[in-house]
Enzyme design. Structure first.
Site, mmCIF file in Angstrom:
data_model
loop_
_atom_site.group_PDB
_atom_site.id
_atom_site.type_symbol
_atom_site.label_atom_id
_atom_site.label_comp_id
_atom_site.label_asym_id
_atom_site.label_seq_id
_atom_site.Cartn_x
_atom_site.Cartn_y
_atom_site.Cartn_z
ATOM 1 N N ASP A 48 -1.069 12.786 -26.622
ATOM 2 C CA ASP A 48 -1.678 12.145 -25.460
ATOM 3 C C ASP A 48 -1.644 10.626 -25.639
ATOM 4 O O ASP A 48 -1.927 10.122 -26.732
ATOM 5 C CB ASP A 48 -3.130 12.617 -25.295
ATOM 6 N N ASN A 91 -2.672 1.974 -16.666
ATOM 7 C CA ASN A 91 -2.256 1.976 -15.259
ATOM 8 C C ASN A 91 -3.104 1.033 -14.413
ATOM 9 O O ASN A 91 -2.588 0.327 -13.539
ATOM 10 C CB ASN A 91 -2.344 3.398 -14.685
ATOM 11 N N ASP A 138 4.799 4.066 -15.455
ATOM 12 C CA ASP A 138 5.972 4.953 -15.483
ATOM 13 C C ASP A 138 6.981 4.480 -16.521
ATOM 14 O O ASP A 138 7.566 5.282 -17.259
ATOM 15 C CB ASP A 138 6.635 5.008 -14.109
ATOM 16 N N GLU A 140 0.153 11.998 -18.763
ATOM 17 C CA GLU A 140 0.519 11.199 -19.934
ATOM 18 C C GLU A 140 0.525 12.041 -21.209
ATOM 19 O O GLU A 140 0.452 11.510 -22.319
ATOM 20 C CB GLU A 140 -0.452 10.025 -20.096
#
Length: 239
Positions: A105, A113, A122, A149
């Site tokens: 993770d 983000n 991304d 993610e």
């Protein structure tokens, strides 16, 4: 006089026979030409059909690849992950070899983000995906985007020691990217990893292995992140 008439009749019959022969030869030649053209057309049609069949096969293969590929990272998607894990579990159970699952993770990715934007997020995932691919132990290993993610690595014939070495190599490789992350206490993008290693048997399933790896990942995140933890199912699972 009678002999002259006879000669003329013979010449007439020979002339007619020659004419018929020429006519038959011309007809045979025409048929041979038609047959050759037909064979050429047939060969051309067969060649075109083979080409279309090859193109269709390639298209079907590409469609299949697309159906099991994550569009953002190019890694295996969740569907491919499920298929691969089932296959490797069955194989490992048959031959009595260990099977490793590593759940990964990205630490504080929501904060990444929020600060840098989804486009940068991304791009971050794509870079991490490339690192994962570059650090696999063997070509048979499967790395997938498990969701959001979260990533996963399936590695057959890999015991706990080798699994920890693989996980550490991946963790350090991500750390060495040094991707800035202002919303992380580390200042860079890091990952947490959970490992489960099992010798599959009929008393357990792939779901048990996933739960064990998820539990290990949860412990890694609870322990401050950017670290590796392992979890066990039972005596059949090495941890």
């Amino acid at each position: 006089a009678a002999s002259d008439v006879y000669k003329r009749q013979e010449l007439g019959r020979l002339g007619f026979a020659l004419h018929q022969f020429q006519k038959t030869a011309i007809e045979a030649d025409r048929r041979e030409t038609d047959l050759r053209i037909s064979n050429e057309n047939l060969e051309k049609a067969r060649s075109e059909l083979e080409q279309k069949a090859t193109e269709l096969e390639q298209l079907n293969r590409k469609l299949k690849e697309l159906s099991i590929t994550d569009f953002l990272t190019g890694l295996a998607n969740r569907r491919r992950f499920d298929e691969a894990l089932d296959t490797e579990w069955t194989r490992a159970m048959r031959i009595g070899q260990p099977l490793t699952l590593i759940m990964i993770d990205v630490d504080h990715f929501k904060g990444y983000n929020d600060h840098y934007g989804h486009q940068a997020g991304d791009e971050c995932l794509r870079k991490l995906a490339a690192v994962l691919m570059d650090n696999l132990s063997r070509t048979s290993d499967v790395v997938a985007r498990y969701g959001g993610e979260e990533f996963s690595v399936i590695s057959a014939y890999t015991d706990l020691v080798a699994a920890q070495q693989l996980a550490q190599r991946i963790r350090l490789a991500v750390e060495s990217l040094a991707l800035p992350h202002q919303n992380s206490s580390f200042g860079i993008v890091t990952i947490s990893l959970g490992i489960a290693v099992a010798i599959p048997d009929r008393t357990h399933s792939t779901d048990d292995l996933i739960r064990a790896a998820d539990q290990a990942l949860y412990e890694a995140k609870s322990s401050g992140r950017n670290c590796i933890k392992t979890a066990s199912l039972s005596a059949k699972v090495t941890a």
